[in-house]
Design a protein around this motif. Structure first.
Motif, PDB file in Angstrom:
ATOM      1  N   THR A 177       6.266  22.656 -75.937  1.00 42.03           N
ATOM      2  CA  THR A 177       7.735  22.620 -75.884  1.00 42.03           C
ATOM      3  C   THR A 177       8.219  22.260 -74.488  1.00 42.03           C
ATOM      4  O   THR A 177       9.156  21.481 -74.311  1.00 42.03           O
ATOM      5  N   ARG A 178       7.548  22.812 -73.477  1.00 37.99           N
ATOM      6  CA  ARG A 178       7.926  22.525 -72.109  1.00 37.99           C
ATOM      7  C   ARG A 178       7.763  21.036 -71.800  1.00 37.99           C
ATOM      8  O   ARG A 178       8.619  20.416 -71.145  1.00 37.99           O
ATOM      9  N   ALA A 179       6.668  20.442 -72.248  1.00 35.99           N
ATOM     10  CA  ALA A 179       6.430  19.019 -71.999  1.00 35.99           C
ATOM     11  C   ALA A 179       7.498  18.165 -72.674  1.00 35.99           C
ATOM     12  O   ALA A 179       7.974  17.168 -72.119  1.00 35.99           O
ATOM     13  N   ALA A 180       7.887  18.565 -73.890  1.00 36.62           N
ATOM     14  CA  ALA A 180       8.911  17.809 -74.613  1.00 36.62           C
ATOM     15  C   ALA A 180      10.258  17.898 -73.892  1.00 36.62           C
ATOM     16  O   ALA A 180      10.976  16.901 -73.752  1.00 36.62           O
ATOM     17  N   ILE A 181      10.597  19.115 -73.419  1.00 34.61           N
ATOM     18  CA  ILE A 181      11.856  19.280 -72.688  1.00 34.61           C
ATOM     19  C   ILE A 181      11.820  18.464 -71.405  1.00 34.61           C
ATOM     20  O   ILE A 181      12.811  17.827 -71.009  1.00 34.61           O
ATOM     21  N   PRO A 240      19.765  18.847 -75.540  1.00 35.65           N
ATOM     22  CA  PRO A 240      19.971  19.549 -76.814  1.00 35.65           C
ATOM     23  C   PRO A 240      20.255  21.033 -76.586  1.00 35.65           C
ATOM     24  O   PRO A 240      19.831  21.614 -75.589  1.00 35.65           O
ATOM     25  N   ARG A 241      20.927  21.627 -77.533  1.00 35.96           N
ATOM     26  CA  ARG A 241      21.329  23.020 -77.396  1.00 35.96           C
ATOM     27  C   ARG A 241      20.117  23.937 -77.240  1.00 35.96           C
ATOM     28  O   ARG A 241      20.154  24.906 -76.482  1.00 35.96           O
ATOM     29  N   GLY A 242      19.026  23.644 -77.937  1.00 40.03           N
ATOM     30  CA  GLY A 242      17.849  24.510 -77.862  1.00 40.03           C
ATOM     31  C   GLY A 242      17.170  24.491 -76.504  1.00 40.03           C
ATOM     32  O   GLY A 242      16.421  25.418 -76.174  1.00 40.03           O
ATOM     33  N   ASP A 243      17.399  23.427 -75.688  1.00 36.49           N
ATOM     34  CA  ASP A 243      16.769  23.337 -74.368  1.00 36.49           C
ATOM     35  C   ASP A 243      17.578  24.032 -73.282  1.00 36.49           C
ATOM     36  O   ASP A 243      17.045  24.337 -72.205  1.00 36.49           O
ATOM     37  N   ARG A 244      18.832  24.283 -73.530  1.00 34.86           N
ATOM     38  CA  ARG A 244      19.731  24.678 -72.450  1.00 34.86           C
ATOM     39  C   ARG A 244      19.391  26.043 -71.851  1.00 34.86           C
ATOM     40  O   ARG A 244      19.485  26.240 -70.645  1.00 34.86           O
ATOM     41  N   GLY A 245      18.991  27.004 -72.689  1.00 31.28           N
ATOM     42  CA  GLY A 245      18.685  28.341 -72.169  1.00 31.28           C
ATOM     43  C   GLY A 245      17.530  28.324 -71.183  1.00 31.28           C
ATOM     44  O   GLY A 245      17.599  28.918 -70.103  1.00 31.28           O
ATOM     45  N   HIS A 246      16.453  27.623 -71.575  1.00 27.82           N
ATOM     46  CA  HIS A 246      15.299  27.536 -70.673  1.00 27.82           C
ATOM     47  C   HIS A 246      15.654  26.786 -69.392  1.00 27.82           C
ATOM     48  O   HIS A 246      15.242  27.178 -68.292  1.00 27.82           O
TER      49      HIS A 246
END
Length: 416
Positions: free
Chosen positions: A32-36, A139-145
């Motif tokens: 997931t980190r690599a994709a973000i 994307p919204r799912g990436d914003r918190g991290h």
């Protein structure tokens, strides 16, 4: 559902507290980190453009910079955003010192072009712009991290900026110290030309009149920093100062309108005694300009060598107060000063003053014995001795000044 929501809120709080503490918190999985990170890299150019635009909008002074300086700042902003992408994509990297690499892309001249305060403003503007862009382009799912990551990364950038300016200030201070030592050395060698004056002006020297050199032992105890102490004490008294330690000596060049004569210079030097080590401190004669300061330095050095012959000398002491010791030590300037400035005026007035002074000194400073030797009244002797003091500035009835007069009489006879 409620339990899961509460757990999520608790996790957010823990992550936020860890981020504020500067700790790396558990993030998404490596995949997931690599994709973000890939999505973040694709948006880095847009973020840089937005950050530079925000700088121009917020800070009027940014537009006043030259095109080259603005390009340097753009490079720094781009390096900061690219560094954030790399930093985010490496979960095993603690990120310590990540901010140093951000400023490594800009030349050292950038630290002189903009102040530390302006740098802080630019860093804050860049971080605010990036945070805004993260909410707009990611994307919204990436914003918190990413929000937690940018908080941690901005801390590293802030420390990086502070270290860059601290190093620049340290280098500038070291260069100023070397330059000041060169100026003081030129004063001692009598090589004060226009180049030396320009260097002194760079160091903040403003005085165009009344300069005196003070020389004494350097403090080698390690308990104090003499140069910083001298500068602080001189600034408190509104004096210009150049100082350097040369071997075991601390040399201080003072300038200011309050240095009207050597007595005034000795008074001002009294406030600098704490910066010197134990031993004699000698103040050279006051001269009119820094160009002539070598003459004051010559008198101070001569007095420092001869001061051991006067154990009871005050501290500090004027070089002119050490004329007898300097003359006996072989200082030609001191011999000429005593012969011409003390003996010469007495000889020019009339022979009675010289005769009376000689008889007074030879009779052990006795008024009655002098009167009997000259076949005059004691009041006549007193009158003539007062005239001697008026002419020379030295009183025959004072033991120390009588010693000065005795040496002056001897040197005057030898010269004549």
């Amino acid at each position: 559902m409620v339990v899961r929501a509460r757990a999520s809120v608790g996790t957010d709080k823990v992550e936020a507290m860890a981020a504020r503490a500067g700790e790396r918190v558990p993030g998404p999985s490596p995949r997931t980190r690599a994709a973000i990170a890939r999505r973040l890299a694709a948006a880095s150019g847009q973020m840089t453009t937005a950050a530079v635009g925000e700088m121009e909008a917020r800070h009027p002074w940014f537009s006043e910079l030259s095109a080259e300086e603005r390009s340097w700042i753009t490079l720094v902003a781009q390096a900061g955003i690219d560094g954030f992408v790399r930093w985010f994509s490496e979960p095993e990297d603690e990120g310590r010192g990540a901010g140093i690499g951000v400023f490594g892309t800009a030349p050292r001249a950038l630290a002189r072009a903009i102040t530390l305060q302006q740098t802080v403003e630019l860093v804050r503007t860049t971080i605010d712009s990036v945070e805004t862009q993260l909410h707009e382009v990611m994307p919204r799912g990436d914003r918190g991290h990413l929000q937690i990551a940018i908080t941690q990364y901005s801390r590293e950038v802030a420390f990086g900026a502070a270290e860059v300016y601290a190093r620049a200030a340290e280098l500038r201070g070291a260069w100023d110290a070397r330059l000041e030592a060169l100026v003081v050395d030129s004063v001692l060698r009598g090589d004060t030309d226009e180049t030396v004056l320009s260097r002194a002006s760079t160091l903040g020297w403003r005085s165009t009149q009344s300069v005196a050199v003070v020389i004494g032992p350097a403090d080698d105890s390690g308990a104090a920093r003499p140069l910083e102490e001298v500068r602080r004490l001189a600034r408190n008294r509104d004096l210009d100062v150049l100082a350097a330690v040369q071997g075991d000596r601390l040399v201080v060049v003072l300038g200011g309108v309050v240095l009207v004569d050597q007595d005034a210079a000795v008074t001002q030097a009294t406030h600098l005694v704490g910066a010197y080590g134990p031993g004699a401190i000698v103040v050279g004669p006051v001269v009119e300009h820094l160009v002539d300061a070598s003459r004051s330095a010559r008198g101070a050095l001569s007095g420092l060598r001869a001061a051991v012959a006067w154990p009871g000398a005050p501290r500090p002491v004027g070089s002119e107060d050490l004329l007898p010791e300097r003359a006996l030590a072989g200082d030609g300037h001191a011999r000429r000063a005593l012969a011409m400035d003390v003996h010469g005026p007495l000889a020019a007035v009339n022979g009675d003053l010289l005769e009376t002074l000689t008889a007074f000194l030879d009779s052990g400073s006795s008024m009655e014995a002098t009167a009997r030797a000259l076949f005059v009244h004691p009041n006549t002797v007193r009158y003539r001795l007062k005239r001697v003091q008026q002419v020379t500035g030295f009183s025959p009835t004072d033991p120390r000044e009588a010693y000065v007069l005795r040496i002056a009489l001897t040197l005057g006879r030898l010269q004549r």
